[in-house]
Design an enzyme around this catalytic site. Structure first.
Site, PDB file in Angstrom:
ATOM      1  N   TRP A  21       0.840  -1.196   0.000  1.00 49.42           N
ATOM      2  CA  TRP A  21       0.000   0.000   0.000  1.00 49.42           C
ATOM      3  C   TRP A  21       0.879   1.251   0.000  1.00 49.42           C
ATOM      4  O   TRP A  21       1.807   1.375   0.795  1.00 49.42           O
ATOM      5  CB  TRP A  21      -0.904  -0.018   1.233  1.00 49.42           C
ATOM      6  CG  TRP A  21      -1.833   1.154   1.339  1.00 49.42           C
ATOM      7  CD1 TRP A  21      -2.556   1.734   0.356  1.00 49.42           C
ATOM      8  CD2 TRP A  21      -2.158   1.870   2.547  1.00 49.42           C
ATOM      9  NE1 TRP A  21      -3.319   2.769   0.852  1.00 49.42           N
ATOM     10  CE2 TRP A  21      -3.099   2.878   2.194  1.00 49.42           C
ATOM     11  CE3 TRP A  21      -1.761   1.753   3.880  1.00 49.42           C
ATOM     12  CZ2 TRP A  21      -3.626   3.761   3.135  1.00 49.42           C
ATOM     13  CZ3 TRP A  21      -2.286   2.633   4.807  1.00 49.42           C
ATOM     14  CH2 TRP A  21      -3.211   3.625   4.435  1.00 49.42           C
ATOM     15  N   TYR A  54      -4.561  -1.061  -5.199  1.00 50.52           N
ATOM     16  CA  TYR A  54      -3.247  -0.433  -5.072  1.00 50.52           C
ATOM     17  C   TYR A  54      -2.651  -0.327  -6.476  1.00 50.52           C
ATOM     18  O   TYR A  54      -2.304  -1.338  -7.081  1.00 50.52           O
ATOM     19  CB  TYR A  54      -2.312  -1.262  -4.192  1.00 50.52           C
ATOM     20  CG  TYR A  54      -2.794  -1.519  -2.788  1.00 50.52           C
ATOM     21  CD1 TYR A  54      -3.810  -0.761  -2.213  1.00 50.52           C
ATOM     22  CD2 TYR A  54      -2.222  -2.530  -2.021  1.00 50.52           C
ATOM     23  CE1 TYR A  54      -4.249  -1.009  -0.922  1.00 50.52           C
ATOM     24  CE2 TYR A  54      -2.644  -2.783  -0.721  1.00 50.52           C
ATOM     25  CZ  TYR A  54      -3.662  -2.029  -0.186  1.00 50.52           C
ATOM     26  OH  TYR A  54      -4.085  -2.281   1.098  1.00 50.52           O
ATOM     27  N   SER A 205      -0.146  -0.903   8.824  1.00 53.13           N
ATOM     28  CA  SER A 205       0.346   0.343   9.395  1.00 53.13           C
ATOM     29  C   SER A 205       0.794   0.196  10.852  1.00 53.13           C
ATOM     30  O   SER A 205       0.492   1.041  11.686  1.00 53.13           O
ATOM     31  CB  SER A 205      -0.726   1.439   9.292  1.00 53.13           C
ATOM     32  OG  SER A 205      -0.160   2.722   9.412  1.00 53.13           O
ATOM     33  N   ALA A 208       2.604   3.249  11.973  1.00 53.50           N
ATOM     34  CA  ALA A 208       1.893   4.524  11.802  1.00 53.50           C
ATOM     35  C   ALA A 208       2.452   5.336  10.640  1.00 53.50           C
ATOM     36  O   ALA A 208       2.777   6.519  10.776  1.00 53.50           O
ATOM     37  CB  ALA A 208       1.927   5.339  13.099  1.00 53.50           C
TER      38      ALA A 208
END
Length: 323
Positions: A21, A54, A205, A208
């Site tokens: 991603w 994506y 993630s 983050a």
């Protein structure tokens, strides 16, 4: 490398996975993407995650993984987001799922997908229709397992009950955002419901969007060549670029340093402390990042460290689910 089963299934994936991603097929050159994929495979990473939404990522992943024996890696992709302007070119209808599975197989240049995931919940399509389509694809051998991404506890509970009632093959995974700041799966009962239904988390993630690598410092500007400096990717990371978040990150980095670890290693170890997490998906854009991150697997966080972590995190609030 260490491996965990996804939920109650027999499918084992590396505790660190490689995602695509906002990287492969878009902002990262294919040569660099291939170098990362090759390094991941060399390090024992067997879980590779992508999506039909994506841009170009499925093709890049398919070309790079062609060098390896198909049985040695787990390939995951997704379906839900629009692939055209037509009313049937989106969502989780049988038509869209079947057509997009075929399209993903071609882009990935493979005969089957190990884990096919519903990228979001579709409230315009009956769950029964979605689950039957996934079950039929499994019966046809085009996918081996099915999962979801960013579904709520209630949606997962409903799907599990309907699947059991219809005697369908069960879902095995949920892919939510999960990191030191984004913790809704703990607070909203997603983990508990997944444990009851037999699903494991393959989280995205975990760092983050790079904030939990320590590259962004409070009171300083955005580093050049970082994700936050790129107009194609900074829309996702901007929510973290707050002074209170960056101040908190600096304290977490100091705590990690006491343990002889980097902030990224500490952050991954924190995510993997959760038994229901099967894999933490990294979006590495350099091979060296993967070499650094897998060292998290040897880091043990004691109860005292976890308590200190909670005290630091209590200074930050306001993050909401991605749904």
């Amino acid at each position: 490398m260490k491996y965990r089963a996804i939920g109650k299934s027999g499918l084992k994936v590396s505790e660190i996975g490689l995602g695509s991603w906002l990287t492969y097929g878009s902002v990262t050159a294919e040569e660099t993407a291939k170098a990362c994929i090759d390094k991941a495979y060399e390090l024992g990473i067997n879980f590779f995650d992508t999506s039909n939404s994506y841009e170009g990522a499925e093709e890049v992943l398919g070309r790079a993984l062609k060098a390896y024996r198909r049985s040695t890696y787990v390939l995951a992709t997704k379906v839900f987001f629009p692939q055209g302007r037509g009313p049937n070119e989106r969502g989780l209808s049988r038509k869209h799922i079947m057509e997009q599975c075929e399209a993903s197989l071609k882009r990935l240049n493979t005969d089957y997908i190990d884990l096919y995931q519903c990228h979001r919940f579709d409230d315009t399509t009956p769950i029964e229709e979605t689950l039957r389509a996934l079950d039929d694809l499994t019966a046809q051998g085009k996918i081996l397992y099915a999962g979801v991404s960013e579904w709520s506890a209630e949606q997962i509970k409903s799907a599990a009950a309907i699947g059991k009632q219809l005697n369908l093959r069960p879902l095995i995974s949920n892919q939510p955002i999960y990191n030191l700041f984004e913790r809704y799966i703990e607070k909203e009962g997603v983990i508990q419901q997944c444990e009851e239904a037999g699903l494991g988390q393959v989280v995205f993630s975990p760092l983050a969007q790079g904030v939990l690598t320590g590259k962004y410092k409070p009171g300083q500007g955005i580093p050049q060549n970082s994700r936050a400096a790129n107009n194609q990717t900074n829309g996702v990371i901007n929510s973290y670029l707050r002074e209170d978040v960056l101040a908190c990150t600096a304290k977490l980095e100091a705590l990690a340093s006491e343990l002889g670890a980097s902030l990224s290693q500490f952050s991954l170890a924190w995510v993997l402390r959760q038994p229901n997490v099967s894999s933490a998906i990294n979006g590495s854009s350099r091979p060296s990042q993967l070499e650094e991150n897998i060292k998290a697997l040897d880091l043990v966080l004691t109860d005292d460290v976890l308590q200190r972590t909670e005290e630091i995190l209590s200074e930050v609030s306001g993050f909401a689910p991605m749904r």
